[in-house]
Design an enzyme around this catalytic site. Sequence first.
Site, PDB file in Angstrom:
ATOM      1  N   LYS A  32       0.982  -1.338   0.109  1.00 28.93           N
ATOM      2  CA  LYS A  32       0.090   0.042   0.042  1.00 28.93           C
ATOM      3  C   LYS A  32       0.646   1.220   0.083  1.00 28.93           C
ATOM      4  O   LYS A  32       1.928   1.512   1.123  1.00 28.93           O
ATOM      5  CB  LYS A  32      -0.905   0.036   1.130  1.00 28.93           C
ATOM      6  N   ASP A  59      -3.335   4.322  -2.282  1.00 26.49           N
ATOM      7  CA  ASP A  59      -4.122   4.897  -1.426  1.00 26.49           C
ATOM      8  C   ASP A  59      -4.082   6.549  -1.245  1.00 26.49           C
ATOM      9  O   ASP A  59      -3.398   6.873  -0.478  1.00 26.49           O
ATOM     10  CB  ASP A  59      -3.913   4.454   0.204  1.00 26.49           C
ATOM     11  N   LEU A  60      -4.533   6.902  -2.243  1.00 22.98           N
ATOM     12  CA  LEU A  60      -4.574   8.482  -2.366  1.00 22.98           C
ATOM     13  C   LEU A  60      -5.978   9.258  -1.873  1.00 22.98           C
ATOM     14  O   LEU A  60      -6.068  10.524  -2.047  1.00 22.98           O
ATOM     15  CB  LEU A  60      -4.557   8.797  -4.055  1.00 22.98           C
ATOM     16  N   LYS A  61      -6.978   8.577  -1.650  1.00 18.83           N
ATOM     17  CA  LYS A  61      -8.183   9.063  -0.977  1.00 18.83           C
ATOM     18  C   LYS A  61      -8.558  10.414  -1.935  1.00 18.83           C
ATOM     19  O   LYS A  61      -8.765  11.274  -1.174  1.00 18.83           O
ATOM     20  CB  LYS A  61      -8.035   9.408   0.513  1.00 18.83           C
ATOM     21  N   LEU A  62      -8.770  10.175  -3.059  1.00 14.74           N
ATOM     22  CA  LEU A  62      -9.245  11.122  -4.089  1.00 14.74           C
ATOM     23  C   LEU A  62     -10.595  11.735  -3.403  1.00 14.74           C
ATOM     24  O   LEU A  62     -11.609  10.880  -3.271  1.00 14.74           O
ATOM     25  CB  LEU A  62      -9.335  10.663  -5.367  1.00 14.74           C
ATOM     26  N   HIS A  63     -10.638  12.968  -3.590  1.00 15.15           N
ATOM     27  CA  HIS A  63     -11.950  13.603  -3.168  1.00 15.15           C
ATOM     28  C   HIS A  63     -12.009  15.139  -3.787  1.00 15.15           C
ATOM     29  O   HIS A  63     -11.322  16.084  -3.277  1.00 15.15           O
ATOM     30  CB  HIS A  63     -11.908  13.744  -1.555  1.00 15.15           C
ATOM     31  N   ASP A  64     -12.691  15.315  -4.623  1.00 18.04           N
ATOM     32  CA  ASP A  64     -12.916  16.630  -5.543  1.00 18.04           C
ATOM     33  C   ASP A  64     -14.180  16.458  -6.065  1.00 18.04           C
ATOM     34  O   ASP A  64     -15.114  15.584  -5.997  1.00 18.04           O
ATOM     35  CB  ASP A  64     -11.590  16.739  -6.452  1.00 18.04           C
ATOM     36  N   ASN A  67     -15.725  15.464 -11.839  1.00  9.80           N
ATOM     37  CA  ASN A  67     -14.935  15.558 -13.552  1.00  9.80           C
ATOM     38  C   ASN A  67     -13.583  15.373 -13.116  1.00  9.80           C
ATOM     39  O   ASN A  67     -12.702  14.864 -13.647  1.00  9.80           O
ATOM     40  CB  ASN A  67     -15.409  16.890 -14.119  1.00  9.80           C
ATOM     41  N   THR A  68     -13.104  16.264 -11.944  1.00  8.63           N
ATOM     42  CA  THR A  68     -11.606  16.185 -11.405  1.00  8.63           C
ATOM     43  C   THR A  68     -11.262  14.917 -11.098  1.00  8.63           C
ATOM     44  O   THR A  68     -10.040  14.360 -11.401  1.00  8.63           O
ATOM     45  CB  THR A  68     -11.456  17.225 -10.404  1.00  8.63           C
ATOM     46  N   THR A 115      -9.688   5.819  10.431  1.00  8.77           N
ATOM     47  CA  THR A 115      -9.605   5.080  11.784  1.00  8.77           C
ATOM     48  C   THR A 115      -8.925   6.048  12.700  1.00  8.77           C
ATOM     49  O   THR A 115      -8.899   5.615  13.937  1.00  8.77           O
ATOM     50  CB  THR A 115      -8.873   3.722  11.393  1.00  8.77           C
ATOM     51  N   GLN A 184      -4.299   5.619  16.123  1.00  9.73           N
ATOM     52  CA  GLN A 184      -5.540   5.002  15.513  1.00  9.73           C
ATOM     53  C   GLN A 184      -6.474   4.969  16.806  1.00  9.73           C
ATOM     54  O   GLN A 184      -5.967   4.715  18.041  1.00  9.73           O
ATOM     55  CB  GLN A 184      -5.346   3.491  15.163  1.00  9.73           C
ATOM     56  N   ARG A 205       2.721   0.061  10.770  1.00  5.81           N
ATOM     57  CA  ARG A 205       4.035   0.101  11.847  1.00  5.81           C
ATOM     58  C   ARG A 205       4.379  -1.335  12.435  1.00  5.81           C
ATOM     59  O   ARG A 205       5.728  -1.657  12.771  1.00  5.81           O
ATOM     60  CB  ARG A 205       3.687   1.068  12.725  1.00  5.81           C
TER      61      ARG A 205
END
Length: 224
Positions: A32, A59-64, A67-68, A115, A184, A205
């Site tokens: 990951k 794991d880039l957690k795209l949020h926009d 279209n972007t 988390t 966490q 970790r």
Amino acid sequence: MSNRIYVAIDTPDLARAQALAQKVRHHVGGLKLGLEFFCAHGATGVREMAHIGLPIFLDLKLHDIPNTVAKAVQSLGPLAPAILTVHASGGRAMLEDAKAAAPTGTKVIAVTMLTSLDASDLSETGVVGSPADHVRRLADLAAEAGVDGIVCSGEEVAAVKKAWPKGFFVVPGVRPADGVIGDQKRVVTPRAAVDAGASILVIGRPITQATDPDAAARAIAATL
């Protein structure tokens, strides 16, 4: 799936990332790579890590806006990640467009609730109800939008799996019974997460900071 453990390689140091991956490669199912690594090395770094021969979870957690996000997913297409994350809270259209833009073979997974958050953190952002309620709402949205699965904690995975039997469930915040919890807040053991319905476990970790990362990965795999 033969090995459900994806090791979180959270370092901006490419040589260290490669060395870690080489050490554990026989006892994990994938790598990951998150924002820390991607911001330092981009697509070139991902390709370097792919040479190790394990599936890549980006794991880039795209949020926009939809279209972007769709164009970002298209841009990542040549890397052919096994798994790619977007934020479920980006909404239905964003989720639909992300899945439509992803290459065949890439699982698009929606992050429900980090988390590192708990109920008080949720209420500060204006979300009413418990973490479990919030995760279930977003899981329902993700299923309806046609993405492949969600990221959720081990505490929620059993309930979500019941409602979405064919979903793919990524469980981070996993710690061995004797492990240090760190930052966490909602953690479970690897065995408990798998028993509850986790498709894969993201473990960082407890493996990467162990004196012997390969032995640590092997010991965790043995509990599964």
